[in-house]
Design an enzyme around this catalytic site. Sequence first.
Site, PDB file in Angstrom:
ATOM      1  N   CYS A   1     -17.100 -35.344 -14.013  1.00  0.00           N
ATOM      2  CA  CYS A   1     -15.759 -34.831 -14.276  1.00  0.00           C
ATOM      3  C   CYS A   1     -14.679 -35.840 -13.896  1.00  0.00           C
ATOM      4  CB  CYS A   1     -15.539 -33.522 -13.531  1.00  0.00           C
ATOM      5  SG  CYS A   1     -16.765 -32.285 -13.972  1.00  0.00           S
TER       6      CYS A   1
ATOM      7  N   ASP B   1     -26.344 -28.084 -18.700  1.00  0.00           N
ATOM      8  CA  ASP B   1     -25.744 -28.081 -20.032  1.00  0.00           C
ATOM      9  C   ASP B   1     -26.745 -27.852 -21.149  1.00  0.00           C
ATOM     10  OD1 ASP B   1     -23.595 -28.750 -18.510  1.00  0.00           O
ATOM     11  OD2 ASP B   1     -23.221 -30.702 -19.437  1.00  0.00           O
TER      12      ASP B   1
ATOM     13  N   SER C   1     -26.735 -38.501  -9.733  1.00  0.00           N
ATOM     14  CA  SER C   1     -25.683 -37.877  -8.924  1.00  0.00           C
ATOM     15  C   SER C   1     -24.337 -38.594  -8.994  1.00  0.00           C
ATOM     16  CB  SER C   1     -26.158 -37.828  -7.464  1.00  0.00           C
ATOM     17  OG  SER C   1     -25.406 -36.895  -6.737  1.00  0.00           O
TER      18      SER C   1
ATOM     19  N   ALA D   1     -35.238 -24.454 -16.700  1.00  0.00           N
ATOM     20  CA  ALA D   1     -34.204 -25.296 -17.301  1.00  0.00           C
ATOM     21  C   ALA D   1     -32.844 -24.861 -16.767  1.00  0.00           C
ATOM     22  CB  ALA D   1     -34.230 -25.199 -18.819  1.00  0.00           C
TER      23      ALA D   1
ATOM     24  N   TYR E   1       1.615 -14.747   0.774  1.00  0.00           N
ATOM     25  CA  TYR E   1       2.968 -15.060   0.321  1.00  0.00           C
ATOM     26  C   TYR E   1       3.790 -15.756   1.405  1.00  0.00           C
ATOM     27  CZ  TYR E   1       7.944 -14.466  -0.170  1.00  0.00           C
ATOM     28  OH  TYR E   1       9.287 -14.717  -0.178  1.00  0.00           O
TER      29      TYR E   1
ATOM     30  N   PRO F   1     -43.799 -20.182 -17.973  1.00  0.00           N
ATOM     31  CA  PRO F   1     -43.493 -19.723 -16.602  1.00  0.00           C
ATOM     32  C   PRO F   1     -43.466 -20.845 -15.557  1.00  0.00           C
ATOM     33  CG  PRO F   1     -45.682 -18.990 -17.305  1.00  0.00           C
ATOM     34  CD  PRO F   1     -45.019 -19.572 -18.516  1.00  0.00           C
TER      35      PRO F   1
END
Lengths: 565, 565
Positions: free
Chosen positions: A44, A282, A40, A279, A425, A275
């Site tokens: 990124c 990546d 964990s 998975a 906006y 079954p």
Amino acid sequence: MSKKILVVGGVAGGAGTAARARRLDEDAEIIMFERGPHVSFSNCALPYHLSGVVKDCDDLVLMCPTNFAEQYNIDARVNNEVLSIDREAKTVEVKNLKSGETYTEDYDKLVLSPGANPIKPQSIKGVNNDNVFTIRNVVDIDKLNTYVEENDVEDIAVIGAGYIGIEIAENFIHNGKNVALVEAMDQILQPLDYDMAQILQKELHDNGVNMILSDALTEVHDDHIVVESGKKIDAEAVVLAIGVSPETELAEEAGLKIGKTGGIEVNHNYVTSDPDIYAVGDVIEVYSKIARSKTRLPLAGPAQRQARAAANHIYNIPNKNNGVIGSSVIRAFDYNAATTGLNEKQLKDAGISYDFVYVIPTDKVGLMPDANPLHFKLLYEVPTGKILGAQAVGKGNVDKRIDVIATSILLDATVEDLTESELAYAPLFSTPRNAVNQASLVATNLINNRFRQVPVSKVRELVEKDAFIVDVREKEEYEMGHLVNAVNIPLSELRERTDEIPKDQPVYLHCRSAQRSYNACLALQGRDFDNVINISGSFLGICCYEYFLDQTTDRDKIVTEYNFE
Amino acid sequence: MSKKILVVGGVAGGAGTAARARRLDEDAEIIMFERGPHVSFSNCALPYHLSGVVKDCDDLVLMCPTNFAEQYNIDARVNNEVLSIDREAKTVEVKNLKSGETYTEDYDKLVLSPGANPIKPQSIKGVNNDNVFTIRNVVDIDKLNTYVEENDVEDIAVIGAGYIGIEIAENFIHNGKNVALVEAMDQILQPLDYDMAQILQKELHDNGVNMILSDALTEVHDDHIVVESGKKIDAEAVVLAIGVSPETELAEEAGLKIGKTGGIEVNHNYVTSDPDIYAVGDVIEVYSKIARSKTRLPLAGPAQRQARAAANHIYNIPNKNNGVIGSSVIRAFDYNAATTGLNEKQLKDAGISYDFVYVIPTDKVGLMPDANPLHFKLLYEVPTGKILGAQAVGKGNVDKRIDVIATSILLDATVEDLTESELAYAPLFSTPRNAVNQASLVATNLINNRFRQVPVSKVRELVEKDAFIVDVREKEEYEMGHLVNAVNIPLSELRERTDEIPKDQPVYLHCRSAQRSYNACLALQGRDFDNVINISGSFLGICCYEYFLDQTTDRDKIVTEYNFE
């Protein structure tokens, strides 16, 4: 009897499946195996250690095995590698990498989330040298950073100008290093189209990144690299960021079906050809909602959805599966670039009939501080108008426009639908007619043949062919820089000067951002000029597009000297 | 024969209709009448003149009549007021306010876009004094700013804490003034629910705005005002920002149908009860897509859509009309708040069965600089899960989440749809499981009865009733501040300490942001506790909610001393 669930891989997909399984079943026995020393962690965020934005490497680790034990009652075993799967016996063989012992663990359900490996082509001479690095985890980034620090490395070559390569380059630049960024393709960031990539390339160039495009690494030496073109580039450290390859060995050896894309084949619920084995992440191949074909998409967001879905299916909870869209965003110095859906190249590959519009509104009301042009490209299906993708590049909040388009793709919207969109906006946040509205209106006009356009990528050819190009900006704007052969007829004088415009040949119009020239096109059409064509992107777009070409080609044959900022 | 189109009003709606008409018809004669001295100015940017962000008043004017003439061949007549409409003769009577003469102009199509007037209740003593201002246009903001400068005004009272009131207050504070903000309701910003408004109220308070809620202006004097409660407040200038009233006089006198909401009634294509007269902008009533009833929505974005649609219809081009959703955003000092769709009060009024979730993820990955809590509330229909609205408050990019929800509402999405949403992620921009995903997952769990929750607004009652509340944060967190009667059983010890939790009464759980307590709820449910309830929003939410109450009530009876930032 309570279930026993084994999970291979302890990062996004694996940890997510394990946690969701625990939430669904307090009684299950859940063991998570991770070959590396950490579960964990924030993959990124890894590049941000190189600039000190994330000072301490340990901060990249979000949860330790003790946290998993205490908060989730999950047995997270780091430094434990799953060596093989015995599908018949429903067991896995595991090696404790610290002690060296191997042991067997049985399962009711097995979840594979081993991730993907950075590619390290053995054809490159010296690729296994000590000064060559790939980045997959906290250990890798620590190793790279320590090497650079301890050896006082000044010159670094980053190979591959994708998301990770650019982020590594940026963070090294922030840390005062000299960075060469080598990319085999003719542009950075493949999810962007060539035209949009140019804007970001200029930003990298302006910030001192030595960008080497259309060239590939062939040799690594102690203090330099050699690329295919023969160029030598100073580099005491080399980072390979040319892509990843799904880690399918375990699945392959167990005889699980591998898809054509090279990822593990899974069904709607992320069940493999066995079954009892799932998975996620990546390592799998996913289904592209737009292209309607299998693909790979190694991103954190989809991995989390897959993890949840796999755990749900273990407990018979039905899942939605909309396939993947592919949304991403990157910061490169002062610019941001975001994309969603498919780009032109991908649409051509998928054989989908498309068109696109390119608008450049400001990201907020022009009067407000830090208002900047927002380059926005919207791709849609012809003739249905269904939205297929978008790309946005600029200094401001490009991601918010892309998130709107990603949501529109998820919900099967058309450009006509988006003309009615009502986004938040206020002058500091957007414009009353924002990029999404504006692009969808232009697209709707195009679909209804209200006008015609050519993209900025065609302008060089037009200039070279000496096409009739009218620049409808005001005289002062024209004089500060213009296309070499454009005639200046400001929109404000257009209606009095139509006799200067030929009716027997195509007339191309542009202004700064294509809005005035759009008005000019319609005015001329209303006066029986039936061969007028707007240059989508106009002068801003042309300058961005031609700017980087300037590094290698003769930009002055197209545009007079001009600083387009 | 070419059409003659008259437009009453030269700002958003009027200018938009005129420009679109020109694009559709080069031959039409188009005259636009504006009573004031300016056409096409940026109303929404007016308050930013008060702090000098927009230094020169003239910058607020985007296009002058000459621009309209030159670029659009539109005759824009400022200082020309349309006095009356003769529907039978199809003429209008116009007064040139400079020369004093009146004249008649005939039309084929007439478009009304006169806007709305700031409300100025004559019941307030002194409301017509020289030191009382309303803000509608460039002249108004110039007058206010000049008055404040020339009279060295230090103390200003802003009446009405809506968007404009708050923006005026903020800009005056930035200019070093003392500002009292008086609001008759018990919260600022009515589009926000009470719970979400508290967060913004704290920010205004912390930045020195003297906020006076549940009180109304009764008297204006030279150097102070008096409010209903009897309080006197120093104020040498008073700005009324308590709302606007559609300027329907012209339409009413011409016998056009006025709706129950007080706005001009229009059809799908913005045609009034006279087929040759259109109306757009703040003067009309619109149809709420969610409430399925008429309403008024004086916003720039919808006005532009209406303008385009009206011009289209003049030229027989069909329009989409999805009704309005209502999206808006505001900055108040370091916080942003955005909303879309209906809030709780509006949903109750509309008789729509709803529920909501409240999540508080960070706006970017926690490791990144400037990561901050994002308070996000998502409202959805029960039992369909259809999305009805959202509100977001925080220091970061709250608007992008709201734009995603606005798009989801436009496209009739459900919370289940959004669990599959794929938004752009990188650590600097968002989290892998962002606010939209997280909220939709929680909502989906609620819809499927996987757990139960209570909102933070019920916590005071729970504490007063001495309900059994478990704080599952770690000990150190608990010790830094907690609910006065909460028992601390950290999630990490929960499974060993279940004997401390009663099974014969409801058990309420909370942590910092409700994520750990959600895990705790499910763990207890899995151990046969069937009356556990998560406190949605948890300690962060409770502290925000109770903070502002503290200004007037006994917060220390609920929460121990604590700085929740």
